[in-house]
Design an enzyme around this catalytic site. Structure first.
Site, PDB file in Angstrom:
ATOM      1  N   HIS A  82      51.809  46.422  25.964  1.00 19.19           N
ATOM      2  CA  HIS A  82      51.211  45.998  25.261  1.00 19.19           C
ATOM      3  C   HIS A  82      52.896  46.012  24.042  1.00 19.19           C
ATOM      4  O   HIS A  82      53.344  47.370  24.221  1.00 19.19           O
ATOM      5  CB  HIS A  82      49.904  45.584  24.563  1.00 19.19           C
ATOM      6  CG  HIS A  82      50.299  45.231  23.217  1.00 19.19           C
ATOM      7  ND1 HIS A  82      50.941  44.474  22.257  1.00 19.19           N
ATOM      8  CD2 HIS A  82      48.904  43.453  23.032  1.00 19.19           C
ATOM      9  CE1 HIS A  82      50.997  43.840  21.692  1.00 19.19           C
ATOM     10  NE2 HIS A  82      48.930  43.199  22.189  1.00 19.19           N
ATOM     11  N   GLY A 163      60.715  52.608   2.752  1.00 17.09           N
ATOM     12  CA  GLY A 163      60.524  53.835   3.752  1.00 17.09           C
ATOM     13  C   GLY A 163      61.935  53.642   4.281  1.00 17.09           C
ATOM     14  O   GLY A 163      63.172  52.774   3.692  1.00 17.09           O
ATOM     15  N   LYS A 166      65.242  54.922   9.088  1.00 19.67           N
ATOM     16  CA  LYS A 166      65.045  55.642  10.458  1.00 19.67           C
ATOM     17  C   LYS A 166      64.015  55.067  11.214  1.00 19.67           C
ATOM     18  O   LYS A 166      63.016  56.054  10.347  1.00 19.67           O
ATOM     19  CB  LYS A 166      65.906  57.472  10.164  1.00 19.67           C
ATOM     20  CG  LYS A 166      65.063  58.155   8.740  1.00 19.67           C
ATOM     21  CD  LYS A 166      66.008  59.420   8.904  1.00 19.67           C
ATOM     22  CE  LYS A 166      65.255  59.980   8.055  1.00 19.67           C
ATOM     23  NZ  LYS A 166      65.693  61.497   7.945  1.00 19.67           N
ATOM     24  N   HIS A 168      60.395  57.281  11.792  1.00 22.09           N
ATOM     25  CA  HIS A 168      59.826  58.910  12.048  1.00 22.09           C
ATOM     26  C   HIS A 168      59.792  58.957  13.412  1.00 22.09           C
ATOM     27  O   HIS A 168      59.812  58.398  14.203  1.00 22.09           O
ATOM     28  CB  HIS A 168      58.129  58.645  11.712  1.00 22.09           C
ATOM     29  CG  HIS A 168      57.290  59.344  11.439  1.00 22.09           C
ATOM     30  ND1 HIS A 168      57.192  60.340  13.030  1.00 22.09           N
ATOM     31  CD2 HIS A 168      57.280  60.297  10.831  1.00 22.09           C
ATOM     32  CE1 HIS A 168      56.236  61.492  11.968  1.00 22.09           C
ATOM     33  NE2 HIS A 168      56.259  61.345  10.703  1.00 22.09           N
ATOM     34  N   PRO A 169      60.000  60.484  13.442  1.00 19.44           N
ATOM     35  CA  PRO A 169      60.270  61.259  14.767  1.00 19.44           C
ATOM     36  C   PRO A 169      59.269  61.594  16.135  1.00 19.44           C
ATOM     37  O   PRO A 169      59.447  60.793  17.420  1.00 19.44           O
ATOM     38  CB  PRO A 169      60.897  62.354  14.191  1.00 19.44           C
ATOM     39  CG  PRO A 169      60.465  63.094  13.093  1.00 19.44           C
ATOM     40  CD  PRO A 169      60.502  61.265  12.602  1.00 19.44           C
ATOM     41  N   ALA A 171      56.019  58.645  15.138  1.00 19.80           N
ATOM     42  CA  ALA A 171      54.580  57.459  14.862  1.00 19.80           C
ATOM     43  C   ALA A 171      56.325  56.408  14.773  1.00 19.80           C
ATOM     44  O   ALA A 171      55.176  55.443  14.973  1.00 19.80           O
ATOM     45  CB  ALA A 171      54.425  58.141  13.288  1.00 19.80           C
ATOM     46  N   GLY A 172      57.245  57.073  15.005  1.00 21.83           N
ATOM     47  CA  GLY A 172      58.207  55.293  14.398  1.00 21.83           C
ATOM     48  C   GLY A 172      58.150  54.273  13.601  1.00 21.83           C
ATOM     49  O   GLY A 172      58.258  54.963  12.729  1.00 21.83           O
TER      50      GLY A 172
END
Length: 296
Positions: A82, A163, A166, A168-169, A171-172
């Site tokens: 998905h 936000g 970029k 989140h390292p 959580a995207g």
């Protein structure tokens, strides 16, 4: 409850029961929330959670579950059929009783800001809450998926609504919005040729000249070696399920393929099923008042 809101967050985890349970437990802990449904799919590697409550409680549960997903899901390790851009991929609010769609838009923006500020996750707003016309449709926001957005998020046209620009390292990114009731509906085909599913999806999806309110794509369910037409019906009254089903069946026949089954992900309005039964049974003068459960 004077105001009742439904929330249906989608999480990018469908294979680890302990992670899904931990996320769902965050929802259960919030007072005034009623958990309605949890459905997980290992091939999609995705879980869909449905709960209802008053606006403040629903927003609290949505934030808590998003925070837990950010803690437990690493998008660098995530793979599934998905499309997705984040650990908490999408959070829609749906008005149920005593609340307008505009109020749900307000709720969505409050949550989007909170996720961005407290979790440092970039947030995109979609559907009725979209701040840019090109972000109204979820597939457009998800363009390129996690991997593609990771490379493109710093570009001006892909800058998030809330936000940092970029990912989140772990959580995207997350998509938040407000919409009317949607039916997630999948149709499985008697073939392992995903190209056929993609051709059928193109024949029915609105963006390709198919049915209005229909979004569809063809994917492969690897563990079953089955091609699937996965569909989101964003207005089941405007385009009913049975019309889509019949068209998929007829299109599949062109390729010598049958439908082996279909599935509804999450909850579905009773009226959508009544309309389908009415069509196939060729009922005359049937009324919803004839449904026994409606009279109890």
């Amino acid at each position: 409850m004077s105001k009742l809101v439904e929330c249906v967050p989608n999480f990018s985890e469908g294979r680890r029961p302990e992670v899904i349970e931990a996320i769902v437990n965050e929802v259960k802990r919030v007072e005034g929330i009623e958990l309605l449904d949890v459905q997980s799919d290992a091939s999609h590697n995705r879980s869909v959670v449905t709960f209802v409550g008053e606006p403040a409680a629903v927003k609290q549960a949505a934030f808590a579950s998003c925070a837990k997903a950010a803690e437990l899901i690493d998008m660098e390790q995530h793979h599934g059929e998905h499309p997705r851009i984040g650990a908490t991929d999408v959070i829609p609010f749906i008005p149920i009783k005593g609340i307008s769609l505009d109020e749900c838009v307000e709720l969505a923006n409050e949550l989007g800001q909170e996720i961005a500020e407290k979790l440092d996750i970039p947030v995109y707003m979609y559907e009725a809450a979209a701040k840019r016309s090109e972000r109204k449709n979820l597939p457009d926001v998800r363009k390129g998926q996690y991997e593609g957005l990771k490379a493109a998020i710093s570009e001006p046209e892909r800058k998030p609504d809330y936000g940092p620009a970029k990912m989140h390292p772990r959580a995207g990114a997350t998509v938040v919005g407000a919409r009317q009731c949607l039916i997630a509906y999948n149709i499985n085909l008697s073939t392992g040729d995903v190209a056929i599913a993609k051709k059928i999806a193109n024949a029915i999806r609105e963006a390709k000249g198919g049915f209005k309110y229909c979004r569809a794509m063809g994917i492969m369910i690897e563990e079953r070696n089955v091609a699937q037409v996965t569909i989101n019906m964003i207005n089941y009254e405007g385009t009913p399920l049975y019309r889509v089903f019949e068209t998929v069946k007829n299109e599949a026949a062109r390729y010598g393929v049958n439908i082996i089954g279909s599935e509804i992900v999450g909850l579905v309005p009773m009226q959508a099923l009544i309309d389908t039964a009415d069509y196939y049974l060729r009922l005359e003068g049937f009324s919803r008042k004839q449904v026994m459960e409606e009279n109890i």
